[in-house]
Design a protein around this motif. Structure first.
Motif, mmCIF file in Angstrom:
data_model
loop_
_atom_site.group_PDB
_atom_site.id
_atom_site.type_symbol
_atom_site.label_atom_id
_atom_site.label_comp_id
_atom_site.label_asym_id
_atom_site.label_seq_id
_atom_site.Cartn_x
_atom_site.Cartn_y
_atom_site.Cartn_z
ATOM 1 N N THR A 95 4.345 8.052 -6.407
ATOM 2 C CA THR A 95 5.072 8.950 -5.409
ATOM 3 C C THR A 95 5.482 10.427 -5.760
ATOM 4 O O THR A 95 5.956 10.347 -7.089
ATOM 5 C CB THR A 95 6.106 7.872 -4.994
ATOM 6 O OG1 THR A 95 7.022 8.673 -3.965
ATOM 7 C CG2 THR A 95 7.020 7.433 -6.056
ATOM 8 N N TRP A 222 3.734 4.834 -0.426
ATOM 9 C CA TRP A 222 4.029 5.867 -1.296
ATOM 10 C C TRP A 222 2.799 6.965 -1.543
ATOM 11 O O TRP A 222 1.608 6.278 -1.336
ATOM 12 C CB TRP A 222 4.283 5.306 -2.842
ATOM 13 C CG TRP A 222 5.674 4.654 -2.963
ATOM 14 C CD1 TRP A 222 6.823 4.636 -2.082
ATOM 15 C CD2 TRP A 222 6.238 4.312 -4.098
ATOM 16 N NE1 TRP A 222 8.008 4.160 -2.543
ATOM 17 C CE2 TRP A 222 7.562 4.011 -4.082
ATOM 18 C CE3 TRP A 222 5.690 4.091 -5.531
ATOM 19 C CZ2 TRP A 222 8.597 3.346 -4.931
ATOM 20 C CZ3 TRP A 222 6.708 3.693 -6.328
ATOM 21 C CH2 TRP A 222 7.980 3.510 -6.204
ATOM 22 N N ASN A 224 1.667 10.379 -3.664
ATOM 23 C CA ASN A 224 1.869 11.056 -4.915
ATOM 24 C C ASN A 224 1.442 12.619 -4.792
ATOM 25 O O ASN A 224 1.101 13.026 -3.615
ATOM 26 C CB ASN A 224 1.340 10.721 -6.104
ATOM 27 C CG ASN A 224 -0.370 10.743 -5.960
ATOM 28 O OD1 ASN A 224 -0.918 11.481 -5.272
ATOM 29 N ND2 ASN A 224 -1.005 10.017 -6.952
ATOM 30 N N GLN A 229 -2.656 7.584 -1.900
ATOM 31 C CA GLN A 229 -1.596 6.877 -1.182
ATOM 32 C C GLN A 229 -1.708 5.421 -1.716
ATOM 33 O O GLN A 229 -2.867 4.956 -2.239
ATOM 34 C CB GLN A 229 -2.004 6.768 0.300
ATOM 35 C CG GLN A 229 -2.147 8.061 1.200
ATOM 36 C CD GLN A 229 -2.722 8.017 2.509
ATOM 37 O OE1 GLN A 229 -2.051 7.026 3.276
ATOM 38 N NE2 GLN A 229 -3.436 9.197 2.722
ATOM 39 N N GLY A 342 6.841 11.587 0.311
ATOM 40 C CA GLY A 342 6.538 10.726 -0.707
ATOM 41 C C GLY A 342 6.755 9.287 -0.506
ATOM 42 O O GLY A 342 6.207 8.485 -1.077
ATOM 43 N N ILE A 343 7.410 8.855 0.643
ATOM 44 C CA ILE A 343 7.513 7.812 1.266
ATOM 45 C C ILE A 343 7.612 7.577 2.522
ATOM 46 O O ILE A 343 8.172 8.204 3.235
ATOM 47 C CB ILE A 343 9.219 7.352 0.562
ATOM 48 C CG1 ILE A 343 9.536 7.288 -0.770
ATOM 49 C CG2 ILE A 343 9.285 5.746 1.169
ATOM 50 C CD1 ILE A 343 10.531 6.826 -1.216
#
Length: 504
Positions: A95, A222, A224, A229, A342-343
């Motif tokens: 993430t 999550w 990155n 994903q 990122g979330i």
């Protein structure tokens, strides 16, 4: 007592007969005017009547009439504390969320714990699912994980949530909580079996908030920095160890100290015995999650830790009590829609419903500007928004800046960091049945993991409650569910209910 006049007209210094110095400020109205007398109203003569011109009396009574705000429709009874989260394992491979980057990074946090069904003032130690809601004050804004002390829930479609809560609240005619309603719902909702099994186990009566695990419950996504994903599930593992009350102790505490959980946590923090949890996650590769043996987007199910072991992320520590309970806890407004880059949300239907419902409930409870309340404001992040006005606006309200977009006046522009990762969506629009209707395998697995003592507690508590209801048909339906999970599970409950009936 000797009285000294202070240079500040609103402060009076006292020296008691024992020589102790005291400072007392003078009372004012909310408008800042001197409050002449806070013990006796203005009256026409010593015996009255009172005068309408006594604005200080009118203001005091009028404010008192409005001190209570609407309580939460669920999770009304709860407590909270402040603290910090410290990252112990860099998660940048999974993430780009800033709070999970760089070992040693600390983030301010807030947590609120609660009971699902009871109203404010309802005894803490009545058997219930307990809310476990956490807030991270990140450099990218608020991030809230709003879960429970259980990894699953009673339903997998938000359309059923109001009905479920109605069944757990109070009977319309009597105004009493009613086991008949509760089991009537459970008996006709087989997806509730997993959560019912946890609720009536020893985990349904934690010793205190610091002695229970917490879960994000849903599956989240999550993403990155490369755009890769992953699916993720959150686990807060108590560092104090799981500790539960016996049913007898819980009943005793309910009559002796209705706020046991609140007091236990407050006292522990005051004494330096800080509640803490190790935050861990299950990371599930994107495609594997879509093809897992159970539906990872169904919140009535778990993902096996044998398949995807827990990975440590950091320490979540509560080391400060509220400065003022109403301001810091009652006005706290956590919502699963508070996500940071990122979330992201997953396809979990209940999560999708909560993304709207939680923040909307706070608008009803606290007003359109609930995010301007201190506990609901991000830390160290400037707010630039085109949202304006509304009841109880207390900020600069954008001043004279432009309040629409697009514009040619240098107003704030979109921030691509908030863009969610693309993913395909397929299927026909319909009121679809559950994707994975197996509601018995996992409750059966859980039952078989229990010790003999735990099985006895579970079936004893179910039998006492289910055996008290009027409908034999609902008893039959529920026992049928237990039996499908594990024959021994159903047989024990059936036998114990029969014994209860014989004693009547």
């Amino acid at each position: 007592m000797i009285v000294y006049q202070h240079a500040d007209e609103n402060v009076v210094l006292f020296v008691t007969n024992e020589g102790k110095k005291m400072v007392k400020t003078k009372i004012t109205t909310k408008g800042g005017q001197p409050f002449a007398n806070n013990e006796h109203s203005l009256s026409a003569g010593a015996r009255g009547p009172l005068l309408l011109q006594d604005y200080q009396l009118v203001e005091k009574l009028a404010h008192f009439n409005r001190e209570r705000i609407p309580e939460r429709v669920v999770h009304a009874n709860g407590s909270g504390a402040k603290g910090y989260f410290e990252l112990t394992n860099d998660m940048s491979a999974y993430t780009k969320a800033d709070l999970f980057q760089g070992v040693g990074k600390k983030t301010e946090v807030f947590a609120r714990f609660s009971q699902v069904a009871g109203e404010q003032g309802y005894p803490d130690t009545i058997r219930d699912v307990h809310g476990f809601a956490t807030r991270f004050y990140t450099k990218d804004g608020l991030y809230d994980i709003v879960g429970n002390n259980t990894p699953v829930f009673f339903l997998n479609d938000p359309l059923k949530f109001p009905d479920f809560i109605h069944s757990q609240k109070r009977e319309p005619q009597t105004g009493l909580r009613d086991a008949n309603m509760q089991w009537d719902y459970f008996a006709h909702a087989p997806e509730s079996l997993h959560q019912v099994t946890i609720l009536f186990s020893d985990r349904g009566l934690p010793y205190g908030y610091g002695y229970m695990h917490g879960y994000g419950s849903h599956t989240f996504k999550w993403v990155n920095a490369k755009g890769e994903q992953f699916w993720v599930k959150y686990h807060f593992r108590t560092d104090h160890g799981v500790k539960n009350l016996t049913p007898t102790d819980a009943e005793t505490l309910a009559s002796v100290n209705t706020n046991w959980y609140r007091q236990e946590m407050f006292d522990a923090i005051e004494e330096g015995d800080f509640p803490s949890w190790t935050l861990k996650v299950q990371i599930i590769p994107y495609e594997e999650g879509l093809n897992y043996k159970y539906d990872i987007f169904d919140v009535t199910k778990v993902v096996s830790q044998k398949d995807y072991p827990l990975i440590e992320v950091g320490k979540f520590v509560l080391d400060r009590n509220p400065d003022n309970f109403f301001k810091d806890v009652e006005e706290a407004a956590l919502a699963p829609s508070n996500l940071v880059p990122g979330i992201e949300a997953s396809m979990d239907k209940v999560l999708q419903g909560r993304l709207f419902a939680y923040s909307d409930a706070q608008r009803y409870r606290l007003g359109a500007n609930y995010q301007d309340i201190d506990v609901n404001q991000p830390h160290g992040v400037e707010i630039h928004s085109y949202e304006r006005d509304g009841h109880m606006t207390t900020t600069e309200n954008g001043g004279g800046d432009v309040n629409y977009e697009p514009n040619g006046q240098g107003g704030p522009v979109s921030d691509e960091r908030g863009t969610i990762a693309e993913y395909p969506v397929t299927g026909e629009v319909a009121n679809h049945l559950a994707y994975d209707p197996d509601y018995h395998s996992q409750p059966g697995d859980l039952y078989r993991l229990m010790t003999e003592a735990q099985k006895e507690i579970l079936t004893d508590e179910i039998a006492k409650s289910l055996g008290s209801i009027e409908s034999e048909e609902n008893q039959r339906l529920e026992i049928e569910q237990f039996t499908k999970a594990d024959p021994d599970y159903g047989q024990r409950v059936q036998k114990k209910i029969a014994e209860i009936k014989e004693r009547k």
